[in-house]
Design a protein around this motif. Structure first.
Motif, PDB file in Angstrom:
ATOM      1  N   ALA A  23       0.965   2.995  -5.016  1.00 39.38           N
ATOM      2  CA  ALA A  23       1.429   2.114  -6.086  1.00 39.38           C
ATOM      3  C   ALA A  23       2.573   2.775  -6.845  1.00 39.38           C
ATOM      4  O   ALA A  23       3.453   2.096  -7.363  1.00 39.38           O
ATOM      5  N   ALA A  49       0.141   7.716  -7.350  1.00 43.47           N
ATOM      6  CA  ALA A  49      -0.971   6.842  -7.744  1.00 43.47           C
ATOM      7  C   ALA A  49      -1.219   5.790  -6.671  1.00 43.47           C
ATOM      8  O   ALA A  49      -0.284   5.279  -6.058  1.00 43.47           O
ATOM      9  N   GLU A  51      -3.742   2.218  -6.179  1.00 41.39           N
ATOM     10  CA  GLU A  51      -4.636   1.303  -6.879  1.00 41.39           C
ATOM     11  C   GLU A  51      -4.956   0.122  -5.983  1.00 41.39           C
ATOM     12  O   GLU A  51      -4.147  -0.281  -5.141  1.00 41.39           O
ATOM     13  N   ASN A  52      -6.152  -0.388  -6.158  1.00 42.84           N
ATOM     14  CA  ASN A  52      -6.575  -1.563  -5.421  1.00 42.84           C
ATOM     15  C   ASN A  52      -7.851  -2.086  -6.070  1.00 42.84           C
ATOM     16  O   ASN A  52      -8.793  -1.330  -6.281  1.00 42.84           O
ATOM     17  N   ALA A  53      -7.904  -3.348  -6.385  1.00 44.22           N
ATOM     18  CA  ALA A  53      -9.084  -3.950  -6.989  1.00 44.22           C
ATOM     19  C   ALA A  53     -10.118  -4.345  -5.946  1.00 44.22           C
ATOM     20  O   ALA A  53     -11.235  -4.692  -6.281  1.00 44.22           O
TER      21      ALA A  53
END
Length: 104
Positions: A23, A49, A51-53
């Motif tokens: 990200a 960084a 990120e992943n939901a």
């Protein structure tokens, strides 16, 4: 942190070409790192960084950190992650799963 900014740049290049899709990946030279509260004006810093939901990204981070070690980078992230709770973050109710998103 890297003693050699050129080694740091090579690490960023390899991470960017390794299909890891961070990200954020940013190289701060020693002065910029110091001005932003990192380092000692002697070493460069790579900010990285993921990120992943939808799913944990630990494997991607671990691979990226391994790449930085190949270029003599010293990581404090592994110590911080080992001390932190690494439970996966739950997506907010009603969130669209990543697999259902399309890009155009």
């Amino acid at each position: 942190m890297f003693d050699d900014v050129f080694k740091a740049a090579e690490a960023v290049r390899v991470i960017s070409q390794a299909w890891l899709f961070p990200a954020n990946v940013r190289l701060l030279d020693s002065r910029e790192a110091f001005n932003n509260g990192f380092g000692d004006r002697q070493r460069s810093v790579v900010v990285l960084a993921f990120e992943n939901a939808d799913h944990p990204v630990d494997a991607w981070m671990d691979r990226a950190l391994a790449i930085t070690k190949d270029f003599v980078g010293n990581s404090i992230a592994m110590m911080q992650r080992a001390a932190a709770d690494t439970a996966p973050v739950q997506p907010r109710p009603g969130a669209t799963p990543l697999s259902a998103c399309r890009t155009t």
